[in-house]
Enzyme design. Structure first.
Site, PDB file in Angstrom:
ATOM      1  N   GLY A   5       0.578  -6.065 -38.095  1.00  0.00           N
ATOM      2  CA  GLY A   5       1.500  -7.159 -37.845  1.00  0.00           C
ATOM      3  C   GLY A   5       1.211  -7.807 -36.504  1.00  0.00           C
ATOM      4  O   GLY A   5       0.063  -7.880 -36.080  1.00  0.00           O
TER       5      GLY A   5
ATOM      6  N   GLY B 244      -3.848  -5.362 -38.239  1.00  0.00           N
ATOM      7  CA  GLY B 244      -3.529  -5.105 -39.634  1.00  0.00           C
ATOM      8  C   GLY B 244      -2.071  -4.730 -39.837  1.00  0.00           C
ATOM      9  O   GLY B 244      -1.517  -4.898 -40.916  1.00  0.00           O
TER      10      GLY B 244
ATOM     11  N   GLY C  94      -0.838 -10.718 -29.649  1.00  0.00           N
ATOM     12  CA  GLY C  94      -1.985 -10.397 -30.501  1.00  0.00           C
ATOM     13  C   GLY C  94      -1.519 -10.012 -31.887  1.00  0.00           C
ATOM     14  O   GLY C  94      -0.311  -9.952 -32.172  1.00  0.00           O
TER      15      GLY C  94
ATOM     16  N   ASP D 198      -9.043   5.960 -33.861  1.00  0.00           N
ATOM     17  CA  ASP D 198      -9.304   4.518 -33.792  1.00  0.00           C
ATOM     18  C   ASP D 198      -9.487   4.077 -32.347  1.00  0.00           C
ATOM     19  O   ASP D 198      -8.977   3.036 -31.933  1.00  0.00           O
ATOM     20  CB  ASP D 198      -8.165   3.738 -34.455  1.00  0.00           C
ATOM     21  CG  ASP D 198      -8.601   2.324 -34.869  1.00  0.00           C
ATOM     22  OD1 ASP D 198      -9.821   2.077 -34.957  1.00  0.00           O
ATOM     23  OD2 ASP D 198      -7.721   1.475 -35.097  1.00  0.00           O
TER      24      ASP D 198
END
Length: 350
Positions: free
Chosen positions: A51, A49, A46, A164
């Site tokens: 990397g 943001g 996957g 997050d």
């Protein structure tokens, strides 16, 4: 693996002095190149943001997930070190386990245990794959996330706000047990303060609490809001954003609340669950989800209370007020947002 670290962390930043000794965690970049076939495209798991994440295999046969910071990453070395410091000090079965780190001149890499069922969003929001998640499994996922959050907020050495929490940051092991991942935006939260104010709004669209998105105020109750959104997503099989008509101010929380007050919320339950799942448990989870997304942070429960509500069949759930509804709109004067550079704002009651 023994982790030997001396860490000094402030509530807002992590410097190079925060990591004094990580010898037992250090991995050579050449070993990681071998493990991932030189970061081959077919090893890619996957991308975010920060990397790209690759699957790898160490010489002892251990499968790993290799998080490689890109040169143009929005996360940055500061966030990578924050994640290293926090995750290395945490130990809970519902948190992803750190295997090692590579902090060389041109390579900044974190290495985690590999979890074969990838992230929750990949399974939950796919019309075919979500059939792999019967209600008993989804309830176990909800409980596991709640236990992991309670550890972060209340039971670990440090009080930590994840900031997050979202479906793509919930990883699933071989038996679909959940593990919270990605601590790059996490913050130490201590003292007697009810909240902390930051000028840097960092989070993900659809999961940020209104007080954080609009005023930069975050606390453990910000994570509780995100958890509530996750619960509502798990019960409905719908994303918190992208499933409704946002021009009319309709998002998942709004839609569920409107159905709840009209006693028609069953209509929003994932169709694959309606005929073969205990309706009382489904409704309890919706109630808990709505409780966690109350507009006033003080009205949201602590995660220890959430875990008690989930584990009890007799507890009376608190009454609900109108949640803090959110819509998506580009914030022209916003500072930084981690992955979706959008903010969310509260809808006024009709």
């Amino acid at each position: 693996m023994v982790i030997s670290m001396v860490v000094v962390v402030t509530s807002d930043t992590t410097s190079s002095e925060d990591i004094q000794s990580i010898d037992s965690l250090l991995l050579d970049v050449s070993a990681l190149r071998v493990a991932t076939d030189n970061f081959a495209e077919d090893k890619r798991l996957g991308e975010g943001g920060f990397g790209v994440v690759y699957k790898g295999i160490l010489p002892d046969g251990q499968e790993i997930a290799v998080k490689r910071l890109s040169q143009n990453s929005r996360q940055g070395i500061g966030e990578l070190k924050t994640e290293l410091v926090l995750v290395a000090k945490l130990n809970h079965k519902n948190l992803v386990r750190l295997v090692g780190v590579c902090l060389e001149k041109h390579e900044n890499i974190l290495v985690y245990e590999y979890l074969p069922n990838r992230s929750l969003d990949i399974v939950l929001f796919d019309a075919q794959k979500n059939k792999e998640l019967p209600w008993a499994m989804r309830y176990n996922i909800i409980e596991g996330i709640a236990r992991g959050l309670q550890y972060l907020h209340e039971d670990s050495q440090m009080k930590i706000v994840h900031r997050d929490l979202k479906a793509s940051n919930i990883l699933l092991d071989s038996t679909y047990n959940p593990k919270i991942s990605d601590f790059g935006l996490a913050k130490i939260y201590g003292g007697d303060r009810s909240h902390i104010i930051t000028k840097r709004i960092a989070g993900t669209l659809g999961y940020m609490s209104p007080e954080y998105a609009m005023r930069g105020q975050y606390s453990i109750k910000s994570d509780v809001f995100s958890f509530g959104v996750l619960v509502l997503e798990i019960v409905t099989g719908r994303r918190s954003y992208g499933s409704y008509d946002y021009e009319k101010g309709t998002d998942l929380i709004n839609a569920i609340w409107q159905h709840w007050i009209r006693e028609k919320v069953v209509e929003l339950i994932d169709p694959s669950l309606r005929n073969n799942s205990p309706i009382d448990q489904l409704l309890k989870c919706i109630h808990i989800g709505l409780l966690c997304v109350q507009e006033n942070p003080a009205d949201r429960p602590l995660m220890s209370a959430v875990n008690f509500m989930l584990s009890s069949n007799t507890v009376q759930l608190p009454s609900l007020s109108r949640p803090g509804f959110c819509t998506q709109e580009i914030c022209a004067n916003s500072t930084e947002v981690s992955s979706n550079e959008l903010s969310i704002t509260k809808l006024e009651p009709r």
